[in-house]
Design an enzyme around this catalytic site. Structure first.
Site, PDB file in Angstrom:
ATOM      1  N   LEU A  59       0.827  -1.212   0.000  1.00  0.00           N
ATOM      2  CA  LEU A  59       0.000   0.000   0.000  1.00  0.00           C
ATOM      3  C   LEU A  59       0.856   1.255   0.000  1.00  0.00           C
ATOM      4  O   LEU A  59       1.894   1.311   0.652  1.00  0.00           O
ATOM      5  CB  LEU A  59      -0.911   0.031   1.231  1.00  0.00           C
ATOM      6  N   GLN A 108       6.360   5.919   4.272  1.00  0.00           N
ATOM      7  CA  GLN A 108       6.588   4.615   4.890  1.00  0.00           C
ATOM      8  C   GLN A 108       5.387   3.681   4.701  1.00  0.00           C
ATOM      9  O   GLN A 108       5.357   2.580   5.239  1.00  0.00           O
ATOM     10  CB  GLN A 108       6.846   4.780   6.390  1.00  0.00           C
ATOM     11  N   CYS A 109       4.389   4.099   3.960  1.00  0.00           N
ATOM     12  CA  CYS A 109       3.172   3.313   3.744  1.00  0.00           C
ATOM     13  C   CYS A 109       2.441   3.046   5.054  1.00  0.00           C
ATOM     14  O   CYS A 109       1.737   2.044   5.197  1.00  0.00           O
ATOM     15  CB  CYS A 109       3.489   1.984   3.049  1.00  0.00           C
ATOM     16  N   THR A 110       2.649   3.915   6.039  1.00  0.00           N
ATOM     17  CA  THR A 110       1.986   3.775   7.336  1.00  0.00           C
ATOM     18  C   THR A 110       0.633   4.474   7.327  1.00  0.00           C
ATOM     19  O   THR A 110      -0.320   4.025   7.958  1.00  0.00           O
ATOM     20  CB  THR A 110       2.871   4.367   8.453  1.00  0.00           C
TER      21      THR A 110
END
Length: 218
Positions: A59, A108-110
């Site tokens: 993601l 960071q796709c966080t």
């Protein structure tokens, strides 16, 4: 990407590797759902080593990637499968490293858009269901053209799917396996099979791939 700083952490890493190896061995289908490249690297090697079906779901803030990894070189048969599809690392220009360093949260796709995980999980589940209905399973070929994709009773069988929430669009892509891939190449699997899963192997196995690649070019 994160070297253990002391003996205690090193033993913890060994234990984690052992547990991960046992989990891969005891399951038929593996989904890689973690946030970083480096966290997907060892499971990718293990799924190829033990010839398991593997999917990556990655993601971004408003985008996603779902990929079915190609068949393991240990199971690949040219006369049956014709060509081997790539894994997540076959088209990745970077070897595993600390991809969180100097990155903002969205990089960071966080942080992602609220519906992204549900949409990508649904696509990944349906891709797996379609794959297991194909006689070649993870060895099923793919194509750049949607009209030439393999068909099952569940519909077409793409290699990987990219979606973007900003324009509500999904696209299908395809890529062949890379002979010197750091995740699924024969060089990697031979190195791990020969020395088995020790910490020095895991951190130095990429050197073997680079050396073999340079030797091949000469």
């Amino acid at each position: 990407g994160h070297y253990p700083p002391n003996e205690e952490k090193k033993q913890e890493v060994f234990q984690n590797i052992k547990q991960l190896e046992e989990l891969v061995q005891s399951h038929d289908v593996i989904y890689l759902l973690t946030d970083s490249r480096e966290s997907r690297w060892l499971p990718t090697i293990l799924t190829n080593l033990y010839k398991k079906i593997c999917f990556t779901v990655a993601l971004g803030f408003d985008s996603f990637l779902i990929m079915r990894h190609g068949i393991s070189p240990k199971a690949f048969d040219q006369s049956i499968h014709h060509e081997r599809l790539g894994c997540y690392f076959c088209n990745d220009v970077q070897a595993p490293h600390n991809s969180f360093k100097d990155r903002t949260l969205d990089q960071q796709c966080t942080v992602t858009r609220p519906g992204l995980s549900f949409i990508s999980s649904a696509f990944a589940s349906e891709l797996m269901v379609s794959l297991i209905h194909h006689p070649l399973m993870e060895g099923a070929p793919a194509s750049e053209k949607s009209s030439e994709l393999q068909q099952t009773c569940m519909g077409i069988l793409p290699h990987h799917i990219r979606g973007v929430m900003s324009d509500f669009e999904t696209r299908l892509f395809y890529a062949r396996a890379f002979d010197n891939c750091v995740g699924c190449s024969g060089y990697i699997l031979n190195a791990v099979s020969y020395t088995h899963l020790t910490l020095p192997t895991i951190y130095s196995v990429q050197i073997s791939v680079v050396a073999a690649s340079l030797k091949k070019k000469k």
